[in-house]
Design a protein around this motif. Structure first.
Motif, mmCIF file in Angstrom:
data_model
loop_
_atom_site.group_PDB
_atom_site.id
_atom_site.type_symbol
_atom_site.label_atom_id
_atom_site.label_comp_id
_atom_site.label_asym_id
_atom_site.label_seq_id
_atom_site.Cartn_x
_atom_site.Cartn_y
_atom_site.Cartn_z
ATOM 1 N N PHE A 104 -13.060 -13.437 42.139
ATOM 2 C CA PHE A 104 -13.912 -12.895 43.194
ATOM 3 C C PHE A 104 -13.219 -11.853 44.056
ATOM 4 N N ILE A 105 -11.906 -11.702 43.900
ATOM 5 C CA ILE A 105 -11.154 -10.779 44.746
ATOM 6 C C ILE A 105 -11.728 -9.363 44.731
ATOM 7 N N PRO A 106 -12.149 -8.836 43.558
ATOM 8 C CA PRO A 106 -12.693 -7.461 43.578
ATOM 9 C C PRO A 106 -13.884 -7.287 44.511
ATOM 10 N N TYR A 107 -14.639 -8.364 44.766
ATOM 11 C CA TYR A 107 -15.823 -8.249 45.611
ATOM 12 C C TYR A 107 -15.484 -8.217 47.105
ATOM 13 N N LEU A 108 -14.201 -8.349 47.421
ATOM 14 C CA LEU A 108 -13.773 -8.221 48.808
ATOM 15 C C LEU A 108 -13.358 -6.789 49.135
ATOM 16 N N ASN A 109 -13.436 -5.921 48.145
ATOM 17 C CA ASN A 109 -12.991 -4.541 48.345
ATOM 18 C C ASN A 109 -13.985 -3.535 47.767
ATOM 19 N N ILE A 110 -15.244 -3.852 47.877
ATOM 20 C CA ILE A 110 -16.278 -2.991 47.306
ATOM 21 C C ILE A 110 -16.552 -1.802 48.227
ATOM 22 N N LEU B 213 -18.937 -16.352 47.456
ATOM 23 C CA LEU B 213 -18.218 -16.262 48.724
ATOM 24 C C LEU B 213 -17.569 -17.583 49.114
ATOM 25 N N TYR B 214 -18.176 -18.696 48.695
ATOM 26 C CA TYR B 214 -17.650 -19.995 49.096
ATOM 27 C C TYR B 214 -16.256 -20.265 48.527
ATOM 28 N N GLY B 215 -15.961 -19.725 47.353
ATOM 29 C CA GLY B 215 -14.646 -19.941 46.774
ATOM 30 C C GLY B 215 -13.530 -19.363 47.624
ATOM 31 N N PRO B 216 -13.575 -18.058 47.930
ATOM 32 C CA PRO B 216 -12.547 -17.495 48.808
ATOM 33 C C PRO B 216 -12.520 -18.132 50.197
ATOM 34 N N ILE B 217 -13.682 -18.494 50.741
ATOM 35 C CA ILE B 217 -13.712 -19.120 52.059
ATOM 36 C C ILE B 217 -12.993 -20.474 52.015
ATOM 37 N N ARG B 218 -13.262 -21.236 50.963
ATOM 38 C CA ARG B 218 -12.590 -22.529 50.854
ATOM 39 C C ARG B 218 -11.082 -22.346 50.704
ATOM 40 N N ALA B 219 -10.689 -21.349 49.901
ATOM 41 C CA ALA B 219 -9.259 -21.085 49.751
ATOM 42 C C ALA B 219 -8.631 -20.700 51.086
ATOM 43 N N LEU B 220 -9.328 -19.885 51.862
ATOM 44 C CA LEU B 220 -8.827 -19.525 53.189
ATOM 45 C C LEU B 220 -8.725 -20.749 54.088
ATOM 46 N N LEU C 103 -19.227 -6.310 53.255
ATOM 47 C CA LEU C 103 -19.475 -7.569 52.546
ATOM 48 C C LEU C 103 -20.934 -7.909 52.764
ATOM 49 N N ASP C 104 -21.753 -7.652 51.754
ATOM 50 C CA ASP C 104 -23.203 -7.803 51.881
ATOM 51 C C ASP C 104 -23.623 -9.215 51.499
ATOM 52 N N VAL C 105 -24.066 -9.964 52.488
ATOM 53 C CA VAL C 105 -24.407 -11.379 52.331
ATOM 54 C C VAL C 105 -25.830 -11.606 52.821
ATOM 55 N N VAL C 106 -26.613 -12.380 52.047
ATOM 56 C CA VAL C 106 -27.978 -12.712 52.454
ATOM 57 C C VAL C 106 -28.216 -14.216 52.282
ATOM 58 N N PRO C 107 -28.937 -14.839 53.200
ATOM 59 C CA PRO C 107 -29.212 -16.271 53.099
ATOM 60 C C PRO C 107 -30.321 -16.560 52.095
ATOM 61 N N ILE C 108 -30.258 -17.734 51.498
ATOM 62 C CA ILE C 108 -31.211 -18.110 50.457
ATOM 63 C C ILE C 108 -32.639 -18.108 50.976
ATOM 64 N N ALA D 48 -36.251 -7.230 41.768
ATOM 65 C CA ALA D 48 -35.618 -7.660 43.014
ATOM 66 C C ALA D 48 -34.110 -7.712 42.798
ATOM 67 N N ARG D 49 -33.369 -7.094 43.705
ATOM 68 C CA ARG D 49 -31.913 -7.042 43.607
ATOM 69 C C ARG D 49 -31.271 -7.731 44.813
ATOM 70 N N PRO D 50 -30.986 -9.019 44.723
ATOM 71 C CA PRO D 50 -30.254 -9.678 45.813
ATOM 72 C C PRO D 50 -28.771 -9.313 45.766
ATOM 73 N N SER D 51 -28.124 -9.434 46.916
ATOM 74 C CA SER D 51 -26.671 -9.293 46.946
ATOM 75 C C SER D 51 -26.063 -10.699 46.880
ATOM 76 N N ILE D 52 -25.034 -10.999 47.646
ATOM 77 C CA ILE D 52 -24.394 -12.317 47.608
ATOM 78 C C ILE D 52 -25.253 -13.305 48.386
ATOM 79 N N ILE D 53 -25.728 -14.335 47.714
ATOM 80 C CA ILE D 53 -26.621 -15.311 48.342
ATOM 81 C C ILE D 53 -25.812 -16.497 48.856
ATOM 82 N N VAL D 54 -26.049 -16.840 50.122
ATOM 83 C CA VAL D 54 -25.391 -17.997 50.734
ATOM 84 C C VAL D 54 -26.468 -18.957 51.234
ATOM 85 N N GLY D 55 -26.072 -19.933 52.047
ATOM 86 C CA GLY D 55 -26.988 -20.971 52.483
ATOM 87 C C GLY D 55 -28.011 -20.504 53.504
#
Length: 423
Positions: A328-334, A221-228, A244-249, A201-208
């Motif tokens: 995490f910056i490199p993951y904003l330009n994939i 993703l939460y780190g850059p979002i908090r910084a923003l 930006l590939d995001v999937v919920p837990i 199983a290959r998940p991408s970025i997992i969020v809430g």
């Protein structure tokens, strides 16, 4: 050790052995097996002894259900170390475990960007090899039906273009030791498929969660979002159109429960795929939610030149946010787009699908603010009565360095974080 000694109720199904149950993703998959099946769970936990392992499972149950005593007798905690040969257990105990289980979920790994390659390989590559050795033993002695490995969609590394469930080695490079070690580890699992019933199983970025925004892992993703949210980013090296590939837990955990239970033994992409959002859209939604000006978009070369000035101009929380999220910056330009047609064809008939990020992004942010970005963790909403009473089981400090999840994991798996964790 016998399962009967753990006091479980009889079940028609053999137990399932899970690694990573004290981490984000493993904990959520464990919760689903407890709620939706009668299987007993054998949880391998990094701990001093079985008593310490049981305490760590109690902490995980408190976070998963709001009650550390939930589902009594259903989980047997075994102190083990996946980095050691035979998992640090004597052969007799290994044989007993191998004879009991018919399924193994290996969700434990390091998800740290900060580790060197040697240490990342020690946890991810060597640890997975030791789990494969145990799977061989279980296959010989008990008849193993499934070895599910939580990899990450980011084994795609620096590949640009489409990356499907069939793809693996496309000559890609890697951004960090995490990606490389997970790619190497998956390679060993794929090689074992000639003799073992392997599922990847290959998940991408997992969020809430989609419905509540709940999470216990405020990373990636939460780190850059908090910084923003604090205005820390006055400039960003951002390709607004980068996927930006995001999937919920809940999607990832539901999918794993289904795939582990029913199969088949193939590779699955637990990703948003062609439904992925873009980095520019997420940056815009975040800035609007927190009433911050949108950061100036610059090229990576200009950003690198500007970064010392940006850092000096920032103070306090802004500076810390800026520093902590550089990884995490490199993951904003994939430039990769994950294909998931095979996975969707398997999961959607079972009722497992995900909403567009726009539909639940506000809930992610609301929950993050309510939990103060992880400083005040809440149990999963399935334990709402206890959460409402003001009792908040917190994470085990031991999880800081070796408890995985994402998830995930950018993965589970899973499955990327700024530290090690058992997903």
């Amino acid at each position: 050790m016998s399962i009967a000694a753990g006091g479980t109720q009889p079940s028609e199904d053999p137990p399932i052995l899970i690694t990573g149950t004290t981490g984000f993703l493993g904990q959520e998959v464990m919760a689903r097996f407890l709620q939706r099946s009668r299987r007993h769970i054998i949880a391998l936990v990094r701990a001093r002894d079985d008593a310490h392992a049981s305490e760590r499972i109690r902490t995980a149950m408190g976070m998963a259900f709001g009650d550390p005593n939930a589902h009594p007798g259903r989980v047997t905690a075994v102190a083990a170390d996946i980095e050691r040969p035979d998992l640090g257990l004597d052969s007799g105990r290994l044989d007993v475990l191998a004879e009991q289980v018919d399924r193994i979920l290996h969700a434990a790994a390091s998800v740290s960007f900060d580790l060197g390659l040697a240490e990342s390989r020690g946890i991810n590559v060597r640890g997975t090899q030791h789990m494969l050795d145990f799977a061989d033993r279980a296959h010989r002695r008990g008849g193993l039906e499934r070895f599910t490995y939580v990899s990450t969609a980011y084994v795609a590394g620096t590949h640009r273009g489409e990356f499907s469930e069939y793809d693996y080695d496309l000559g890609q490079g890697f951004r960090n030791p995490y990606e490389r070690s997970k790619w190497e580890s998956e390679g060993n699992v794929r090689a074992a498929a000639s003799r073992l019933p392997v599922q990847i199983a290959r998940p991408s970025i997992i969020v809430g969660e989609q419905a509540s925004g709940w999470t216990s892992a405020f990373n990636v993703l939460y780190g850059p979002i908090r910084a923003l949210s604090t205005g820390a980013y006055r400039a960003l090296p951002l390709n607004r159109r980068a996927p930006l590939d995001v999937v919920p837990i809940d999607y990832v955990a539901d999918a794993l429960f289904e795939l582990i239970s029913e199969g088949p033994n193939e590779t699955f992409h637990l990703v948003a795929g062609d439904r992925a959002t873009t980095t520019g859209h997420v940056a815009r939604m975040t800035a609007e939610r927190f009433h911050q000006p949108r950061p100036r978009i610059v090229t990576p070369a200009i950003y690198r030149a500007l970064y010392p000035l940006l850092r000096r101009a920032a103070h306090g929380r802004q500076r810390r946010a800026l520093e902590h999220t550089q990884v995490f910056i490199p993951y904003l330009n994939i430039g990769v787009r994950f294909q998931n047609q095979i996975t969707r064809a398997r999961l959607e008939p079972a009722g497992i699908s995900l909403q567009p990020l726009d539909d639940y992004f506000a809930r992610l942010l609301d929950f993050a603010v309510a939990a103060d970005w992880g400083k005040h963790p809440f149990p999963n909403p399935r334990g709402a009565p206890l959460a409402a009473s003001g009792q908040r089981p917190g994470p085990d400090p031991a999880d800081r360095h070796r408890d995985i999840a994402d998830g995930a994991t950018l993965g589970t798996t899973e499955p990327i974080a700024a530290r090690s964790a058992e997903r």
